[in-house]
Motif scaffolding. Structure first.
Motif, PDB file in Angstrom:
ATOM      1  N   ALA A 363       0.861  -1.183   0.000  1.00 28.24           N
ATOM      2  CA  ALA A 363       0.000   0.000   0.000  1.00 28.24           C
ATOM      3  C   ALA A 363       0.893   1.227   0.000  1.00 28.24           C
ATOM      4  N   GLU A 380      -6.603  -8.881   8.587  1.00 26.23           N
ATOM      5  CA  GLU A 380      -6.398  -7.586   7.941  1.00 26.23           C
ATOM      6  C   GLU A 380      -5.143  -6.903   8.476  1.00 26.23           C
ATOM      7  N   TRP A 382      -3.384  -3.495   9.507  1.00 29.32           N
ATOM      8  CA  TRP A 382      -3.740  -2.161   9.990  1.00 29.32           C
ATOM      9  C   TRP A 382      -2.463  -1.359  10.203  1.00 29.32           C
ATOM     10  N   HIS A 402      -7.462   0.168   8.679  1.00 26.44           N
ATOM     11  CA  HIS A 402      -7.097  -1.073   8.014  1.00 26.44           C
ATOM     12  C   HIS A 402      -6.550  -0.683   6.646  1.00 26.44           C
ATOM     13  N   SER A 404      -5.880  -1.503   2.675  1.00 24.01           N
ATOM     14  CA  SER A 404      -6.295  -2.285   1.512  1.00 24.01           C
ATOM     15  C   SER A 404      -5.093  -2.557   0.619  1.00 24.01           C
ATOM     16  N   GLU A 405      -4.912  -3.813   0.223  1.00 24.54           N
ATOM     17  CA  GLU A 405      -3.806  -4.134  -0.678  1.00 24.54           C
ATOM     18  C   GLU A 405      -3.972  -3.368  -1.983  1.00 24.54           C
ATOM     19  N   GLY A 407      -3.900  -0.203  -2.092  1.00 24.46           N
ATOM     20  CA  GLY A 407      -4.531   1.071  -1.766  1.00 24.46           C
ATOM     21  C   GLY A 407      -3.559   2.234  -1.805  1.00 24.46           C
ATOM     22  N   TYR A 409      -3.178   6.200  -0.214  1.00 19.48           N
ATOM     23  CA  TYR A 409      -3.712   7.019   0.871  1.00 19.48           C
ATOM     24  C   TYR A 409      -3.348   8.505   0.751  1.00 19.48           C
ATOM     25  N   ILE A 436      -7.837   6.906  -0.595  1.00 19.44           N
ATOM     26  CA  ILE A 436      -8.700   6.258   0.394  1.00 19.44           C
ATOM     27  C   ILE A 436      -8.759   7.111   1.661  1.00 19.44           C
ATOM     28  N   ASP A 439      -9.947   4.919   8.267  1.00 17.33           N
ATOM     29  CA  ASP A 439     -11.060   4.542   9.142  1.00 17.33           C
ATOM     30  C   ASP A 439     -11.268   5.509  10.299  1.00 17.33           C
TER      31      ASP A 439
END
Length: 548
Positions: A363, A380, A382, A402, A404-405, A407, A409, A436, A439
């Protein structure tokens, strides 16, 4: 466990109900709205609803339904004016446009009991309760004369165990709304009468003292606690706990390391064969058998890592042991990787085979993922992230999320979705819609470091599976924030809903000088939470002795 899962959805239900601007109470069928509560007027019904509410809803909405920060109050007009039948219908059938699921599986009697109790919160005492809910949080007695922060943002004066906070993208100010502060910590010695503060029912003791920059900690499968003592280049091991809360036994496992930080055991399971250590410029491993207090051989080099800049290197393994994750922060605050070679393979979580082969980016765009963790139930990945500086007191929020593969940011061109960093105006428009939103948004400049999932059995049941994270503390904020340990509720579902709570506070004196700086968190074999603090060079032990 099943009843605990209901609590998560009930919280979502009341969030939707209490959001007056979205609630369309007229959409409830007339027959449903006119339905009578079969337990109306029964003191036993509201009394039965009280513990249900306390267990499943109060963690976010407060004991009196007052909400916190921008977490909705259950005393809003939308709730107070709604009939009991309407509230029951919303819990039963959900409201997709408000993100509220249907929860028809919850026994009808319990749904009615919670409705009965919520209605008691909006009775004769409502005006006073609403006034209290809208009042600013109480501040510690402080010599700092700065005005109070505007929620949901806060500072050390308003941090207190149990306070719940939630920051959303809608709360973010524009860049440069305030000047960029230079307010680095001048760490002082802890006064004898000062101690970290935990929620009621918890006890705080010194587990280990006299250390040299204690940082990340990890529990070995046999229960020993491994600590990276970064200042001395050592890995220490602690075993057991004595009657005074201190470690019963300690040993130096390895020496001669280069600013060690990350620690992981491989392969996963009860009988690991290696201890991996993330040095600032390399990843190494030591042969290991369960129970070893000293390394049985020299470090084995696995791979080189980028030097300079953000220098913590955490390491973790997937639950099946096939993938190794390594966190590498950026070399700079916001240098453009397209034009700065020093940012190659940085601001990323890297993935590879356990022998270091097959390196790839798992990521990207994660400025400084200091702490990484693998959820022991879901698998997952994180991370706990330090975001960028220089845009003002309340930008950009640090975060826990978390991962995401594949992903992206945002760093350095974007942040929190489609917000462009003004220092990269007009660049990488192709990435705008790929950013992304994390969370859980934390206070900007908190310096969120190690995180862990609570897998013990000592704390109350509602803590099961939740995240704890160490907030090292700000330097780029006019009034300090962070310098605490926080809890992120995952609602026994492994999913965050955006809020977090202050858990362990009190590391800053009233005059604004910090004496402690939390770095590492891990769960001991007995279920206590251990917290490393490189301000006072102490490891703290937080245990629970209250009612479960």
């Amino acid at each position: 466990m099943r009843t605990q899962r209901w609590g998560f959805f009930l919280v979502l239900a009341f969030v939707a109900i209490a959001n007056a601007q979205n609630l369309r109470i007229q959409d409830v069928p007339a027959a449903a709205a006119s339905q009578k509560n079969p337990y109306a007027g029964s003191a036993s019904s509201s009394a039965s609803g009280a513990p249900l509410y306390a267990k499943r809803c109060a963690g976010c909405h407060g004991k009196e339904g007052q909400g916190s920060g921008n977490i909705p109050s259950l005393k809003s007009e939308a709730v107070t004016s709604a009939s009991e039948g309407a509230l029951f219908w919303y819990i039963t059938h959900g409201s997709p446009q408000n993100g509220m699921p249907a929860w028809i599986k919850l026994p009808a009697q319990q749904r009615w009991q919670i409705v009965s109790y919520v209605k008691t919160l909006t009775s004769a005492a409502e005006p006073a309760a609403q006034a209290a809910a809208s009042a600013p949080e109480a501040a510690m007695a402080s010599k700092i004369k700065a005005p109070p922060p505007q929620p949901p943002f806060t500072d050390f004066r308003y941090e207190a165990p149990g306070r719940t906070r939630k920051i959303t993208v809608a709360d973010l100010p524009p860049p440069y709304a305030t000047k960029s502060a230079g307010n680095g910590p001048d760490v002082v010695q802890r006064p004898a009468n000062v101690w970290p503060q935990a929620p009621q029912g918890f006890k705080v003791e010194q587990f280990a003292t006299g250390l040299d920059q204690p940082r990340l900690m990890r529990r070995a499968p046999n229960g020993d606690v491994f600590l990276a003592e970064t200042g001395s280049g050592k890995i220490r091991v602690y075993r057991g706990v004595a009657g005074d809360g201190k470690a019963a036994q300690s040993s130096v496992f390895a020496t001669g390391l280069s600013a060690p930080f990350g620690i992981a055991f491989y392969p996963p399971g009860d009988q690991p064969q290696f201890v991996y250590v993330g040095n600032t410029t390399s990843l190494v491993r030591f042969p290991y058998h369960s129970g070893d207090l000293k390394a049985q051989g020299p470090a084995q080099h696995i791979l080189d890592l980028p030097a300079g800049g953000h220098d913590t290197r955490d390491v973790q393994f997937s639950l099946d042991g096939k993938t190794m994750y390594v966190a590498v922060g950026s070399a700079s605050n916001v240098d453009d990787p397209d034009t700065h070679r020093g940012e190659k393979n940085r601001a990323n979580i890297l993935a590879m085979n356990p022998d270091g082969s097959g390196l790839r980016v798992y990521a990207a765009g994660i400025r400084n993922p200091v702490g990484i963790a693998v959820n022991p139930k879901t698998g997952e990945v994180w991370c706990s992230v330090n975001e960028r500086d220089g845009l003002g007191d309340n930008l950009v929020p640090d975060y826990i999320t978390h991962v995401s593969e594949g992903g992206f940011y945002g760093w350095p061109w974007w942040y929190m979705g489609a917000h462009q960093d003004p220092r990269h105006q007009g660049k990488r428009a192709d990435l705008k819609d790929k950013v992304i939103v994390p969370d859980v948004l934390l206070q900007p400049h908190n310096a969120s470091l190690e995180m862990t999932f609570y897998d013990g059995r000592q704390f109350p049941a509602e803590y099961e599976g939740d995240v704890f994270a160490a907030e090292h503390g700000s330097w780029n904020k006019a009034v300090r924030a962070g310098y605490e340990v926080i809890r992120v509720p995952l609602h026994q579902q492994g999913k965050a809903s955006g809020e977090y709570q202050d858990f362990l506070t009190g590391f800053v004196l009233p005059d604004g000088r910090p004496w402690g700086r939390p770095v590492g968190v891990t769960v001991a074999a007995d279920g206590a939470l251990l917290v490393s603090d490189d301000g006072s060079n102490t490891v703290w032990r937080v245990s629970y002795s209250g009612k479960r």
